[in-house]
Design a protein around this motif. Structure first.
Motif, PDB file in Angstrom:
ATOM      1  N   LYS A 164      53.221  27.117  28.848  1.00 61.73           N
ATOM      2  CA  LYS A 164      52.457  28.360  28.886  1.00 61.73           C
ATOM      3  C   LYS A 164      51.088  28.204  28.227  1.00 61.73           C
ATOM      4  CE  LYS A 164      56.377  31.571  28.964  1.00 61.73           C
ATOM      5  NZ  LYS A 164      57.014  32.725  28.274  1.00 61.73           N
ATOM      6  N   ASP A 204      47.429  29.179  29.878  1.00 56.52           N
ATOM      7  CA  ASP A 204      46.402  30.058  29.315  1.00 56.52           C
ATOM      8  C   ASP A 204      45.067  29.338  29.141  1.00 56.52           C
ATOM      9  OD1 ASP A 204      48.003  32.317  29.211  1.00 56.52           O
ATOM     10  OD2 ASP A 204      48.832  31.784  27.254  1.00 56.52           O
ATOM     11  N   LYS A 234      44.446  37.092  34.868  1.00 61.16           N
ATOM     12  CA  LYS A 234      45.612  37.510  34.098  1.00 61.16           C
ATOM     13  C   LYS A 234      45.489  38.980  33.735  1.00 61.16           C
ATOM     14  CE  LYS A 234      48.022  36.658  29.701  1.00 61.16           C
ATOM     15  NZ  LYS A 234      48.049  35.835  28.461  1.00 61.16           N
ATOM     16  N   THR A 235      46.559  39.736  33.981  1.00 57.86           N
ATOM     17  CA  THR A 235      46.625  41.129  33.567  1.00 57.86           C
ATOM     18  C   THR A 235      47.940  41.346  32.818  1.00 57.86           C
ATOM     19  OG1 THR A 235      47.679  41.800  35.648  1.00 57.86           O
ATOM     20  CG2 THR A 235      45.271  41.939  35.526  1.00 57.86           C
ATOM     21  N   VAL A 236      47.968  42.337  31.953  1.00 62.74           N
ATOM     22  CA  VAL A 236      49.168  42.632  31.170  1.00 62.74           C
ATOM     23  C   VAL A 236      49.642  44.040  31.505  1.00 62.74           C
ATOM     24  CG1 VAL A 236      50.158  42.822  28.861  1.00 62.74           C
ATOM     25  CG2 VAL A 236      48.366  41.128  29.316  1.00 62.74           C
ATOM     26  N   THR A 263      54.516  42.539  30.059  1.00 63.66           N
ATOM     27  CA  THR A 263      54.657  41.403  30.968  1.00 63.66           C
ATOM     28  C   THR A 263      53.281  40.932  31.447  1.00 63.66           C
ATOM     29  OG1 THR A 263      56.783  42.242  31.769  1.00 63.66           O
ATOM     30  CG2 THR A 263      55.687  40.569  33.112  1.00 63.66           C
ATOM     31  N   SER A 264      53.003  39.655  31.294  1.00 60.40           N
ATOM     32  CA  SER A 264      51.740  39.066  31.772  1.00 60.40           C
ATOM     33  C   SER A 264      51.879  38.672  33.229  1.00 60.40           C
ATOM     34  CB  SER A 264      51.380  37.842  30.928  1.00 60.40           C
ATOM     35  OG  SER A 264      51.123  38.208  29.585  1.00 60.40           O
ATOM     36  N   TYR A 319      50.043  36.842  36.345  1.00 62.84           N
ATOM     37  CA  TYR A 319      48.979  35.903  36.692  1.00 62.84           C
ATOM     38  C   TYR A 319      48.730  35.978  38.198  1.00 62.84           C
ATOM     39  CZ  TYR A 319      50.267  33.962  32.133  1.00 62.84           C
ATOM     40  OH  TYR A 319      50.552  33.796  30.795  1.00 62.84           O
ATOM     41  N   PHE A 377      54.826  35.456  37.253  1.00 59.84           N
ATOM     42  CA  PHE A 377      55.054  35.799  35.854  1.00 59.84           C
ATOM     43  C   PHE A 377      56.255  35.011  35.350  1.00 59.84           C
ATOM     44  CE2 PHE A 377      58.031  38.464  38.073  1.00 59.84           C
ATOM     45  CZ  PHE A 377      59.097  38.652  37.208  1.00 59.84           C
TER      46      PHE A 377
END
Length: 355
Positions: free
Chosen positions: A117, A121, A132-134, A139-140, A142, A152
């Protein structure tokens, strides 16, 4: 659609060999069963590969490992994307692969293995194709813009991906107690999965009638190149409907309507054993289908024998070993690929894409 039919057809050509006693289906590993809820309820087909188990075998080391990098590049760029981003690949890191595709285009990919991971990143910071959004639950998500792929981490060892956010949301919602969600709600497909002979290494399955029709049509089209058109299927046979315009069209319609599922499974050790299964509606259909398949193969042999060649081709050497067996409602065709006959498979002209 054509690429998936072609995928099944390639494997089908590989599986025209003999079996004597009806093989007993292996038990589905509990870890595999626990992953099935992540796949959609009604897929066109489901594919499973256990790379961790296959990488330890003599057949993999002798015949697969040298060409696996090329295979990674050709898997729709999905695996190459994850290799760049996480360092995990078929040759190292990815232990299991689950893939399913639906009629409306929604797909699901689940990878089990060891993923870096931190590397991901760091990679995203340098590569503008990644986003990338959260989500509110933490939960991230991609996204790789190169192929519109969302993914994810379900946990530290499970990566879920799809080209559709709706599928991502469905996979996020699956929990350890979701025993009746996703694919687990499809009783027909689960029953067909139970019938798979080899469940540990690699298998593919479909219960979709239209998809089975496409597999058979593609196979019969390919055979036409070997039999001077005797099994050529017209365009009208490639679409849904009950109209019968030719004898070949009627054969195709009768076949696919009487097949509940198409199954491919393989077991890898020092050699590679495959079984293709046509699970039919009854024993009569399985027996009739078996006779038809033997007739097709006999025509291919006859066509090959008319060629003015002194030496037998790789295709002829393989066809000489064909025996097709039906057991109750199951038509099964098996093959063993080993060091003695692997050159025949590599040189087999039947594996080439038809013109």
């Amino acid at each position: 659609m054509k690429k998936y039919y072609y995928l099944f057809t390639i494997f089908f050509f590989l599986l025209l060999f003999s079996c004597t006693n009806k093989p007993n289906p292996e038990k589905l590993p509990l870890s595999v069963k626990a992953t099935l809820p992540l796949l959609q309820e009604s897929p066109q087909f489901v594919m499973y590969m256990n790379f961790k188990a296959m990488r330890t075998t003599g057949f993999w080391k002798e015949n697969v490992s040298d060409s696996i990098l090329n295979a990674e590049r050709n898997f729709g760029s999905l695996l190459s994307t994850f290799k760049l981003a996480t360092g995990a690949s078929i040759s190292e890191g990815i232990d299991e692969l689950y893939f399913s595709n639906a009629w409306l285009g929604e797909n699901a990919l689940v990878l089990k293995g060891v993923f870096d991971k931190a590397k991901l990143d760091n990679f995203i910071v340098k590569d503008t194709l990644f986003k990338k959004t959260v989500k509110p639950d933490g939960t991230s998500i991609y996204m790789y813009k190169g192929n519109d792929l969302y993914f994810f981490f379900k946990d530290n060892y499970t990566l879920c991906a799809s080209n559709y956010l709706s599928r991502i949301d469905e996979m996020i919602a699956v929990t350890d107690t979701s025993v009746n969600s996703g694919l687990m709600k499809n009783k027909d497909l689960l029953s067909a999965i139970d019938a798979i002979v080899y469940k540990e290494n690699i298998w593919m399955i479909t219960t979709e009638k239209a998809f089975i029709r496409g597999i058979l049509a593609n196979f019969m089209q390919s055979k036409s190149s070997e039999t001077s058109g005797k099994f050529e299927i017209p365009d009208s046979a490639k679409v849904k409907g009950d109209s019968v315009n030719t004898a070949e069209d009627k054969i195709l319609s009768d076949m696919y309507k009487n097949i509940n599922s198409f199954i491919l499974s393989g077991k890898m050790k020092d050699d590679m054993k495959f079984i293709v299964q046509f699970e039919c509606v009854d024993s009569r259909s399985a027996d009739t289908f078996g006779k038809l398949m033997n007739g097709m193969i006999a025509l291919v042999k006859l066509s090959s024998n008319t060629k003015k060649e002194k030496k037998s081709s790789a295709a002829e050497n393989i066809l000489d070993n064909i025996v097709i067996k039906s057991y109750d409602n199951s038509l099964q065709i098996s093959v063993e690929i080993n060091q003695k006959n692997i050159s025949d498979f590599r040189n087999n002209t039947l594996l080439k894409k038809p013109n």
